[in-house]
Design an enzyme around this catalytic site. Structure first.
Site: not given
Length: 387
Positions: A130-132, A170, A172
């Protein structure tokens, strides 16, 4: 008529490998699938394969020049710091594009399965990266598979999608990619950005029409506080939004044993959260539920047990927490990691929480976090922030 829950799996999903010593070790998903098989969980789902996401599918959220840069790195493993590959978090390796595209393809296969009605629920435990971002790798993540799946569903005409992220970090990347899109409600419960990467996820990050929701919990928060926060925010927003699909990210690095973060949840508390998300999928999204893995760096004691519970929950056959893990699986753990395996599927906790409707304590840091979120976003949805 939807078929049984699907689990998307290909042995090559373990080829997403940043090398020895990196926290995101592929053995965690290998041991998860082995435990789910040992306990008969995979007998209760439809196990299906997948292919890699195409460039066009990746380009639903990622920049074309970024995809090309990842491909160049993939040829010989030489890093490209301009796109975040070659750092300690995201080491470059030969085959990085193929490994990353396959994970995105697995989550796409899960989304397609639910969209086409082949299954009501679908799970990709190797996903949840989920951070990419659109044009850079970040936080162990190269391609943002939940975002690719969400964007694909939107491209098929879906009008409302909710994304709930229970990773300790998070979410993000997913938030950023849909921050100005009111069709996508993103909800992230995570450790406060004061104390943990990526330093974002404040309650004031509310997106388009209050569709970005962030619950920033204090370090040390355990089962009862986390579940209190979840129930104080998530159900009301999902009931108001009424998504057509629920996409969830199940990073289990909120566990007390996780080496990279500071929340104190148990296996049992995380299992309770998964059960609630399952119920909410049926209540608010017609049961259409796409679930991914995510973070989780206690590779033996936590990840395999928690994600086996996730698969069992999606299958509609939850595992009794007292269930033994099985000797064949324990032997595999010893062989693959030289660690002492857990004996049962529980930490021995019975999580309980007091609902926020009973009132809140402004001196309590968890209640302050809850009210900061409710005050920031509930009015956008016509909801009363006060309990």
């Amino acid at each position: 008529m939807s078929g049984p829950a699907r689990v998307i799996w290909d042995d090559d999903l373990t080829s997403y490998d940043f090398g020895p010593g990196h926290p995101l070790a592929p053995v965690r998903v290998e041991l998860t699938m082995a435990l789910a098989r040992e306990l008969g969980v995979l007998d209760k789902v439809e196990l299906t394969g997948c292919g890699p996401a195409t460039d066009d599918e990746l380009a639903l959220v990622h920049k074309r020049d970024y995809i090309e840069a990842v491909k160049r790195v993939s040829v010989d493993g030489r890093g490209d710091l301009s796109v975040g590959l070659g750092t300690s978090d995201n080491p470059a390796f030969a085959g990085v594009h193929e490994a990353s595209a396959l994970i995105a393809g697995a989550t796409l296969a899960a989304a397609r399965s639910v969209f086409e009605g082949a299954s009501l629920h679908a799970v990709n435990v190797a996903g949840g990266l989920h951070h990419a971002m659109a044009g850079t790798a970040s936080g162990f993540c190269v391609y943002n598979d939940p975002a690719v799946a969400i964007a694909w569903l939107l491209s098929q005409g879906v009008s409302k999608i909710a994304y709930v992220d229970v990773d300790v970090h998070h979410g993000d990347g997913v938030q950023a990619l849909f921050y100005d899109d009111p069709r996508v409600l993103t909800i992230s419960l995570h450790e406060s950005p004061r104390t943990l990467f990526p330093g974002t996820g404040w309650p004031g990050e509310t997106g388009a029409e209050g569709t970005a929701v962030n619950v920033a919990l204090p370090a040390g928060c355990g089962d009862s506080g986390w579940l209190r926060a979840f129930h104080a925010v998530v159900p009301a927003l999902l009931r108001d939004f009424r998504p057509e699909f629920l996409v969830t990210q199940h990073g289990c690095d909120s566990h007390a044993l996780d080496p990279l973060a500071n929340l104190m949840l148990s296996i049992d508390g995380q299992r309770a959260a998964y059960a609630e998300l399952h119920k909410l999928a049926h209540e608010t999204a017609g049961g259409r539920w796409i679930a991914t893995g995510g973070g989780g760096y206690e590779l033996v004691q936590v990840v395999p047990r928690v994600w086996t519970h996730l698969i069992a929950e999606a299958a509609g056959h939850p595992i009794d927490p007292a269930t033994p893990t099985g000797e064949a699986w324990r032997e595999l753990v010893r062989e693959r990691t030289r660690e002492v395996p857990p004996l049962t599927m529980t930490d021995g906790r019975q999580p309980e929480f007091l609902d926020i409707s009973s009132g809140y304590d402004p001196a309590d840091p968890i209640d302050r976090a809850i009210m900061a979120t409710r005050n920031a976003v509930f009015p956008y949805h016509g909801l009363d922030p006060l309990p």
